[in-house]
Design a protein around this motif. Structure first.
Motif, PDB file in Angstrom:
ATOM      1  N   LEU A  90       0.827  -1.200   0.000  1.00 39.61           N
ATOM      2  CA  LEU A  90       0.000   0.000   0.000  1.00 39.61           C
ATOM      3  C   LEU A  90       0.868   1.260   0.000  1.00 39.61           C
ATOM      4  CD1 LEU A  90      -2.961   0.968   0.129  1.00 39.61           C
ATOM      5  CD2 LEU A  90      -2.737   0.988   2.624  1.00 39.61           C
ATOM      6  N   ALA A  91       1.976   1.209   0.735  1.00 37.11           N
ATOM      7  CA  ALA A  91       2.893   2.350   0.744  1.00 37.11           C
ATOM      8  C   ALA A  91       3.494   2.575  -0.636  1.00 37.11           C
ATOM      9  CB  ALA A  91       3.997   2.115   1.773  1.00 37.11           C
ATOM     10  N   LEU A  92       3.826   1.500  -1.335  1.00 35.22           N
ATOM     11  CA  LEU A  92       4.347   1.630  -2.695  1.00 35.22           C
ATOM     12  C   LEU A  92       3.308   2.252  -3.622  1.00 35.22           C
ATOM     13  CD1 LEU A  92       6.161  -1.812  -3.030  1.00 35.22           C
ATOM     14  CD2 LEU A  92       7.254   0.422  -2.990  1.00 35.22           C
ATOM     15  N   TRP A  93       2.086   1.786  -3.488  1.00 34.86           N
ATOM     16  CA  TRP A  93       1.022   2.302  -4.358  1.00 34.86           C
ATOM     17  C   TRP A  93       0.763   3.786  -4.101  1.00 34.86           C
ATOM     18  CZ3 TRP A  93      -4.080   3.777  -2.897  1.00 34.86           C
ATOM     19  CH2 TRP A  93      -4.934   4.032  -3.969  1.00 34.86           C
ATOM     20  N   ARG A  94       0.768   4.193  -2.832  1.00 33.21           N
ATOM     21  CA  ARG A  94       0.515   5.595  -2.514  1.00 33.21           C
ATOM     22  C   ARG A  94       1.669   6.495  -2.917  1.00 33.21           C
ATOM     23  NH1 ARG A  94      -2.090   5.019   3.592  1.00 33.21           N
ATOM     24  NH2 ARG A  94      -4.157   4.268   2.938  1.00 33.21           N
ATOM     25  N   LEU A 111      11.005 -11.318  -5.132  1.00 31.46           N
ATOM     26  CA  LEU A 111       9.588 -11.549  -5.407  1.00 31.46           C
ATOM     27  C   LEU A 111       9.336 -11.725  -6.899  1.00 31.46           C
ATOM     28  CD1 LEU A 111       7.872  -9.040  -2.958  1.00 31.46           C
ATOM     29  CD2 LEU A 111       7.912 -11.521  -2.795  1.00 31.46           C
ATOM     30  N   ALA A 112      10.044 -10.966  -7.723  1.00 34.69           N
ATOM     31  CA  ALA A 112       9.891 -11.123  -9.168  1.00 34.69           C
ATOM     32  C   ALA A 112      10.369 -12.497  -9.626  1.00 34.69           C
ATOM     33  CB  ALA A 112      10.661 -10.022  -9.896  1.00 34.69           C
ATOM     34  N   ALA A 113      11.365 -13.045  -8.950  1.00 32.67           N
ATOM     35  CA  ALA A 113      11.887 -14.357  -9.335  1.00 32.67           C
ATOM     36  C   ALA A 113      10.882 -15.470  -9.085  1.00 32.67           C
ATOM     37  CB  ALA A 113      13.186 -14.641  -8.576  1.00 32.67           C
ATOM     38  N   VAL A 114       9.995 -15.282  -8.081  1.00 38.24           N
ATOM     39  CA  VAL A 114       8.994 -16.317  -7.790  1.00 38.24           C
ATOM     40  C   VAL A 114       7.630 -15.966  -8.370  1.00 38.24           C
ATOM     41  CG1 VAL A 114      10.190 -17.059  -5.709  1.00 38.24           C
ATOM     42  CG2 VAL A 114       8.472 -15.254  -5.552  1.00 38.24           C
ATOM     43  N   GLY A 115       7.560 -14.903  -9.154  1.00 38.66           N
ATOM     44  CA  GLY A 115       6.320 -14.560  -9.835  1.00 38.66           C
ATOM     45  C   GLY A 115       5.317 -13.788  -9.007  1.00 38.66           C
ATOM     46  N   LEU A 116       5.753 -13.094  -7.958  1.00 40.87           N
ATOM     47  CA  LEU A 116       4.851 -12.297  -7.142  1.00 40.87           C
ATOM     48  C   LEU A 116       5.081 -10.813  -7.399  1.00 40.87           C
ATOM     49  CD1 LEU A 116       5.020 -14.181  -3.713  1.00 40.87           C
ATOM     50  CD2 LEU A 116       3.226 -14.315  -5.447  1.00 40.87           C
ATOM     51  N   GLY A 117       4.037 -10.018  -7.183  1.00 40.96           N
ATOM     52  CA  GLY A 117       4.130  -8.588  -7.400  1.00 40.96           C
ATOM     53  C   GLY A 117       3.904  -7.799  -6.132  1.00 40.96           C
ATOM     54  N   PHE A 118       3.347  -6.587  -6.289  1.00 44.63           N
ATOM     55  CA  PHE A 118       3.162  -5.675  -5.164  1.00 44.63           C
ATOM     56  C   PHE A 118       1.754  -5.089  -5.175  1.00 44.63           C
ATOM     57  CE2 PHE A 118       7.581  -5.747  -6.436  1.00 44.63           C
ATOM     58  CZ  PHE A 118       8.222  -6.048  -5.250  1.00 44.63           C
ATOM     59  N   ASP A 119       0.793  -5.955  -5.411  1.00 44.23           N
ATOM     60  CA  ASP A 119      -0.602  -5.532  -5.441  1.00 44.23           C
ATOM     61  C   ASP A 119      -1.176  -5.619  -4.025  1.00 44.23           C
ATOM     62  OD1 ASP A 119      -3.210  -4.928  -5.967  1.00 44.23           O
ATOM     63  OD2 ASP A 119      -3.612  -6.672  -7.247  1.00 44.23           O
ATOM     64  N   PRO A 120      -1.623  -4.499  -3.433  1.00 43.68           N
ATOM     65  CA  PRO A 120      -2.163  -4.568  -2.064  1.00 43.68           C
ATOM     66  C   PRO A 120      -3.419  -5.434  -1.954  1.00 43.68           C
ATOM     67  CG  PRO A 120      -1.669  -2.296  -2.690  1.00 43.68           C
ATOM     68  CD  PRO A 120      -1.567  -3.110  -3.926  1.00 43.68           C
ATOM     69  N   SER A 121      -4.151  -5.583  -3.031  1.00 40.19           N
ATOM     70  CA  SER A 121      -5.379  -6.378  -2.988  1.00 40.19           C
ATOM     71  C   SER A 121      -5.135  -7.868  -3.181  1.00 40.19           C
ATOM     72  CB  SER A 121      -6.359  -5.873  -4.053  1.00 40.19           C
ATOM     73  OG  SER A 121      -5.807  -6.015  -5.353  1.00 40.19           O
ATOM     74  N   ASN A 122      -3.911  -8.255  -3.468  1.00 38.47           N
ATOM     75  CA  ASN A 122      -3.575  -9.661  -3.684  1.00 38.47           C
ATOM     76  C   ASN A 122      -2.991 -10.239  -2.395  1.00 38.47           C
ATOM     77  OD1 ASN A 122      -2.169 -12.119  -4.444  1.00 38.47           O
ATOM     78  ND2 ASN A 122      -2.457 -11.471  -6.569  1.00 38.47           N
ATOM     79  N   VAL A 123      -3.660 -11.237  -1.855  1.00 37.17           N
ATOM     80  CA  VAL A 123      -3.215 -11.817  -0.579  1.00 37.17           C
ATOM     81  C   VAL A 123      -1.850 -12.470  -0.715  1.00 37.17           C
ATOM     82  CG1 VAL A 123      -3.764 -13.515   1.206  1.00 37.17           C
ATOM     83  CG2 VAL A 123      -5.592 -12.165   0.165  1.00 37.17           C
ATOM     84  N   PHE A 124      -1.600 -13.138  -1.837  1.00 39.15           N
ATOM     85  CA  PHE A 124      -0.323 -13.834  -2.006  1.00 39.15           C
ATOM     86  C   PHE A 124       0.829 -12.837  -2.160  1.00 39.15           C
ATOM     87  CE2 PHE A 124      -3.527 -16.868  -3.479  1.00 39.15           C
ATOM     88  CZ  PHE A 124      -3.194 -17.974  -2.698  1.00 39.15           C
ATOM     89  N   ASP A 125       0.567 -11.712  -2.851  1.00 42.73           N
ATOM     90  CA  ASP A 125       1.598 -10.678  -2.934  1.00 42.73           C
ATOM     91  C   ASP A 125       1.913 -10.110  -1.555  1.00 42.73           C
ATOM     92  OD1 ASP A 125       1.639 -11.074  -5.617  1.00 42.73           O
ATOM     93  OD2 ASP A 125       0.609  -9.213  -6.152  1.00 42.73           O
ATOM     94  N   SER A 126       0.875  -9.883  -0.762  1.00 45.16           N
ATOM     95  CA  SER A 126       1.091  -9.360   0.590  1.00 45.16           C
ATOM     96  C   SER A 126       1.797 -10.385   1.469  1.00 45.16           C
ATOM     97  CB  SER A 126      -0.252  -8.956   1.211  1.00 45.16           C
ATOM     98  OG  SER A 126      -0.873  -7.930   0.462  1.00 45.16           O
TER      99      SER A 126
END
Length: 386
Positions: free
Chosen positions: A65-69, A83-98
């Motif tokens: 959320l801090a990144l998004w803001r 995180l990019a190496a394992v296919g995850l991002g930085f979406d606050p609405s995505n539980v797996f990303d969080s």
């Protein structure tokens, strides 16, 4: 021929003697079950799992959320590459990303503090010439969950070292400490590095983002900050707020308290006394004081969920070694912690959470509280006899 037993002046046949009835005892100091220190530690770890799970997810959520803001697509550090190496991002609405992002904050702090605590445990065990039997995992887990997510690793190592050495090992090891080792280490960091541990921005490593904790927001803008732009009380109850890594969720602490109380590992009198002391003190101060202190104007149910109050009341204040053993002493101990929490939050803006310092004070006075309760009981019995 049946053997005979001499009982007083009578002689009875052993086969005719009444059977021995074994009745379980239910009060101290009698043995209640076969639980040992490792068993108590394992129960504590299980009770900490809800706080650990929600804390990791919330840490990743707050970071995303801090990144998004701030307008950043990814943090400028090693976490983004991993995180990019394992296919995850930085979406606050995505539980797996969080979850993934939160793990990258939790695991380094946890592994470093665990390694340092185990080293000190082995050093003192070697000096005493005995094996290092007790586990340091519960202490390390509590300490890590009360740290801010971006805390430097060297500060975490320094804090756990201070707690293990000066609050536990120098007094003889497990069962002889006068305060919880995690609490001692955290208070040491609070006083040594207050800008990072207590009131500083939680995500200062993200350029362009100056988010602070809830206490700083309330002190700056008053209660209206929560109504206008801050989180709701339900967010505070669930733990979806900035704060310590795993101690923001009152719901998780309540689940852990239910397990500890069901296993009779924690005292319900201490938890009830802390909550009762918080409510009573806050109500009295709000009625008697004309001060417009923003934190004092908050309702009690906000105070009970803000910061690490619920977590510390369940997992630190109820430590059986550092809390009173008598029932009336547990009530006095809990009321003292609740009172001091409100007082510190009101009068000490440098340490707005207050509950850790209140528990430290309560732990120091716990032996005196027990002594006064025992002295009072002895005096009352003598009066009845005479």
């Amino acid at each position: 021929m049946s053997p005979r037993l001499a009982i007083g002046r009578r002689t009875v046949i052993a086969s005719q003697a009444p059977p021995i009835v074994q009745l379980p005892t239910n009060r101290a100091p009698h043995v209640r079950d076969s639980i040992n220190l490792d068993g108590i530690g394992n129960r504590l770890i299980l009770a900490l799992l809800p706080s650990l799970t929600i804390g990791i997810v919330n840490t990743g959520y707050q970071a995303n959320l801090a990144l998004w803001r701030s307008g950043l697509e990814e943090p400028p550090d090693w976490r983004a590459r991993l995180l990019a190496a394992v296919g995850l991002g930085f979406d606050p609405s995505n539980v797996f990303d969080s979850l993934g992002h939160g793990l990258l904050y939790f695991l380094p702090l946890f592994l470093v503090t665990l390694a340092v605590a185990c080293i000190w445990r082995q050093v003192f065990a070697t000096l005493r010439g005995r094996p290092a039997a007790e586990s340091c995992l519960p202490t390390v887990l509590v300490f890590t969950l009360l740290l801010p997510p971006p805390a430097p690793l060297w500060q975490a190592a320094l804090g756990i070292s201070f707690g293990v050495i000066f609050a536990k090992e120098v007094f003889g090891g497990t069962g002889k400490n006068f305060v919880h080792p995690s609490l001692a280490g955290l208070v040491f960091l609070y006083f040594s590095y207050p800008g990072v541990i207590s009131t500083g921005p939680l995500w200062r490593q993200l350029s362009g983002y100056g988010g602070t904790n809830l206490f700083a927001d309330i002190q700056a803008g008053g209660v209206q900050t929560l109504d206008a732009m801050g989180p709701t009380w339900w967010d505070s109850w669930l733990g979806l707020t900035q704060g310590p890594l795993g101690a923001t969720s009152a719901l998780a602490a309540t689940l852990g308290a239910a397990l500890l109380l069901a296993w009779r590992t924690a005292s319900w009198r201490i938890i009830a006394g802390i909550l009762g002391g918080l409510i009573a003190t806050l109500s009295c101060f709000q009625f008697l004081s004309s001060s417009a202190a923003p934190l004092l104007a908050l309702p009690w149910y906000w105070h009970a969920t803000l910061g690490s109050f619920a977590f510390a009341a369940v997992f630190l204040a109820t430590d059986p070694v550092c809390s009173p053993m008598t029932q009336r002493g547990a009530w006095v101990y809990g009321l003292l912690i609740g009172f001091m929490t409100v007082l510190i939050r009101w009068k000490n803006p440098l340490h707005p959470d207050g509950v850790l310092l209140a528990i430290l004070l309560g732990s120091i006075f716990a032996p005196l509280i027990d002594s006064l309760v025992i002295w009072s009981n002895v005096r009352e019995r003598r009066r009845r006899v005479n």
